[in-house]
Design a protein around this motif. Sequence first.
Motif, PDB file in Angstrom:
ATOM      1  N   UNK A 178       0.591  -1.161  -0.124  1.00  0.00           N
ATOM      2  CA  UNK A 178      -0.035  -0.172   0.292  1.00  0.00           C
ATOM      3  C   UNK A 178       0.906   1.813  -0.338  1.00  0.00           C
ATOM      4  N   UNK A 179      -0.198   2.250  -0.299  1.00  0.00           N
ATOM      5  CA  UNK A 179       0.932   3.252  -0.485  1.00  0.00           C
ATOM      6  C   UNK A 179       0.078   4.518   0.439  1.00  0.00           C
ATOM      7  N   UNK A 180       0.640   5.268   1.458  1.00  0.00           N
ATOM      8  CA  UNK A 180       0.007   5.826   2.325  1.00  0.00           C
ATOM      9  C   UNK A 180      -0.241   7.149   1.825  1.00  0.00           C
ATOM     10  N   UNK A 181      -1.231   8.035   0.988  1.00  0.00           N
ATOM     11  CA  UNK A 181      -1.135   9.397   0.491  1.00  0.00           C
ATOM     12  C   UNK A 181      -1.995  10.132   1.331  1.00  0.00           C
ATOM     13  N   UNK A 182      -1.178  11.036   1.483  1.00  0.00           N
ATOM     14  CA  UNK A 182      -1.782  12.255   2.538  1.00  0.00           C
ATOM     15  C   UNK A 182      -1.752  12.992   2.206  1.00  0.00           C
ATOM     16  N   UNK A 183      -2.483  14.037   2.428  1.00  0.00           N
ATOM     17  CA  UNK A 183      -2.235  15.067   1.930  1.00  0.00           C
ATOM     18  C   UNK A 183      -1.272  16.432   2.592  1.00  0.00           C
ATOM     19  N   UNK A 184      -1.454  17.451   2.157  1.00  0.00           N
ATOM     20  CA  UNK A 184      -0.099  18.676   2.433  1.00  0.00           C
ATOM     21  C   UNK A 184      -1.547  19.724   4.163  1.00  0.00           C
ATOM     22  N   UNK A 185      -0.808  19.866   5.050  1.00  0.00           N
ATOM     23  CA  UNK A 185      -1.345  20.638   6.185  1.00  0.00           C
ATOM     24  C   UNK A 185      -0.314  21.533   6.091  1.00  0.00           C
ATOM     25  N   UNK A 186      -0.816  22.751   7.227  1.00  0.00           N
ATOM     26  CA  UNK A 186       0.215  23.808   7.208  1.00  0.00           C
ATOM     27  C   UNK A 186       1.348  23.577   8.924  1.00  0.00           C
ATOM     28  N   UNK A 187       0.381  23.159   8.969  1.00  0.00           N
ATOM     29  CA  UNK A 187       2.107  22.656  10.309  1.00  0.00           C
ATOM     30  C   UNK A 187       2.189  21.132  10.624  1.00  0.00           C
ATOM     31  N   UNK A 188       3.741  20.946  11.784  1.00  0.00           N
ATOM     32  CA  UNK A 188       4.387  19.969  11.039  1.00  0.00           C
ATOM     33  C   UNK A 188       3.514  18.540  12.007  1.00  0.00           C
ATOM     34  N   UNK A 189       2.992  19.264  12.956  1.00  0.00           N
ATOM     35  CA  UNK A 189       1.823  18.437  14.214  1.00  0.00           C
ATOM     36  C   UNK A 189       1.100  18.460  13.093  1.00  0.00           C
ATOM     37  N   UNK A 190       0.153  18.454  12.867  1.00  0.00           N
ATOM     38  CA  UNK A 190      -1.462  18.519  12.124  1.00  0.00           C
ATOM     39  C   UNK A 190      -0.215  17.088  11.403  1.00  0.00           C
ATOM     40  N   UNK A 191       0.765  17.612   9.951  1.00  0.00           N
ATOM     41  CA  UNK A 191       0.712  16.519   9.795  1.00  0.00           C
ATOM     42  C   UNK A 191       1.327  15.467   9.797  1.00  0.00           C
ATOM     43  N   UNK A 192       1.795  15.187  11.568  1.00  0.00           N
ATOM     44  CA  UNK A 192       2.504  14.225  12.192  1.00  0.00           C
ATOM     45  C   UNK A 192       1.082  13.108  12.764  1.00  0.00           C
ATOM     46  N   UNK A 229      -0.293   5.384   8.333  1.00  0.00           N
ATOM     47  CA  UNK A 229      -0.521   4.732   9.438  1.00  0.00           C
ATOM     48  C   UNK A 229      -1.693   3.402   9.693  1.00  0.00           C
ATOM     49  N   UNK A 230      -2.188   3.537  10.611  1.00  0.00           N
ATOM     50  CA  UNK A 230      -2.753   2.403  10.654  1.00  0.00           C
ATOM     51  C   UNK A 230      -3.869   1.922   9.499  1.00  0.00           C
ATOM     52  N   UNK A 231      -4.096   3.172   8.911  1.00  0.00           N
ATOM     53  CA  UNK A 231      -5.062   2.523   7.421  1.00  0.00           C
ATOM     54  C   UNK A 231      -4.238   1.776   7.081  1.00  0.00           C
ATOM     55  N   UNK A 232      -3.155   1.697   6.480  1.00  0.00           N
ATOM     56  CA  UNK A 232      -2.551   1.006   6.225  1.00  0.00           C
ATOM     57  C   UNK A 232      -1.957  -0.105   6.333  1.00  0.00           C
ATOM     58  N   UNK A 233      -2.056  -0.447   7.559  1.00  0.00           N
ATOM     59  CA  UNK A 233      -1.933  -1.854   8.491  1.00  0.00           C
ATOM     60  C   UNK A 233      -2.693  -2.424   8.457  1.00  0.00           C
ATOM     61  N   UNK A 234      -4.202  -2.045   8.389  1.00  0.00           N
ATOM     62  CA  UNK A 234      -5.383  -2.499   8.231  1.00  0.00           C
ATOM     63  C   UNK A 234      -5.874  -3.420   7.326  1.00  0.00           C
ATOM     64  N   UNK A 235      -5.076  -2.530   5.552  1.00  0.00           N
ATOM     65  CA  UNK A 235      -5.671  -2.512   4.379  1.00  0.00           C
ATOM     66  C   UNK A 235      -4.252  -4.507   4.021  1.00  0.00           C
ATOM     67  N   UNK A 236      -3.092  -3.811   4.970  1.00  0.00           N
ATOM     68  CA  UNK A 236      -2.191  -5.328   4.416  1.00  0.00           C
ATOM     69  C   UNK A 236      -3.141  -6.267   5.665  1.00  0.00           C
ATOM     70  N   UNK A 277      -3.365  -3.236  -7.117  1.00  0.00           N
ATOM     71  CA  UNK A 277      -3.982  -2.722  -8.739  1.00  0.00           C
ATOM     72  C   UNK A 277      -5.467  -2.684  -8.255  1.00  0.00           C
ATOM     73  N   UNK A 278      -6.096  -2.954  -6.684  1.00  0.00           N
ATOM     74  CA  UNK A 278      -6.615  -2.732  -6.454  1.00  0.00           C
ATOM     75  C   UNK A 278      -7.568  -0.980  -6.233  1.00  0.00           C
ATOM     76  N   UNK A 279      -6.594  -0.588  -6.274  1.00  0.00           N
ATOM     77  CA  UNK A 279      -6.991   1.479  -5.905  1.00  0.00           C
ATOM     78  C   UNK A 279      -7.308   1.973  -4.567  1.00  0.00           C
ATOM     79  N   UNK A 280      -7.802   2.600  -4.722  1.00  0.00           N
ATOM     80  CA  UNK A 280      -8.457   3.962  -3.460  1.00  0.00           C
ATOM     81  C   UNK A 280      -8.768   2.466  -2.772  1.00  0.00           C
ATOM     82  N   UNK A 281      -8.023   2.323  -1.627  1.00  0.00           N
ATOM     83  CA  UNK A 281      -8.669   1.553  -0.850  1.00  0.00           C
ATOM     84  C   UNK A 281      -9.770   1.929   0.066  1.00  0.00           C
ATOM     85  N   UNK A 282     -11.333   1.441   0.639  1.00  0.00           N
ATOM     86  CA  UNK A 282     -12.254   2.537   1.440  1.00  0.00           C
ATOM     87  C   UNK A 282     -11.985   1.178   2.659  1.00  0.00           C
ATOM     88  N   UNK A 283     -11.745   1.961   3.913  1.00  0.00           N
ATOM     89  CA  UNK A 283     -11.988   1.174   4.835  1.00  0.00           C
ATOM     90  C   UNK A 283     -13.365   0.589   5.607  1.00  0.00           C
TER      91      UNK A 283
END
Length: 151
Positions: A23-37, A44-51, A58-64
């Motif tokens: 899985x690739x984790x695509x994360x939007x850009x947020x204005x502050x590093x704390x928000x990004x984290x 990360x939690x989504x990726x672990x669950x998808x795995x 080749x599934x595309x966007x995973x809907x949890x």
Amino acid sequence: MLMVALLSIGTVTAAAMSPPGKPTIQIEKFPAPDQQVAWIAYGTALALQAKADGIPPGHGVWEPTFEAEVRAREFQVAAWKEISAKQPVDYPFMTKMVRIMDAGFMREYVWENYRQLDWVEPKDLRLKEYEAWASTNLVGLKPITGARIVY
């Protein structure tokens, strides 16, 4: 420990590179590093669950699933609490997410704000209580999904 690992990778502004079939984790850009984290933790939690769910490449966007979305939001809040315990941080969205978690309404919040058409409503949701609570405790909260998983 968890946040130390997340903080060590720095600010993710687009997508983490993954080998084929991972899985690739695509994360939007947020204005502050704390928000990004906060969104790195969620992604990360989504990726672990998808795995764990064994989604094929080749599934595309995973809907949890409902439960996967709830777990990812709870993980995000736990990570946020760890960050904010070490230093004061100001991110109103996460302040309200902590409030939701502490009140025991994360499942109801996810159901009301992120529900997918294929989700089956759990019998134990306290939607009336949540709506009454949210009307005074979540004024102005706009739901955000700052990360997603793509195969």
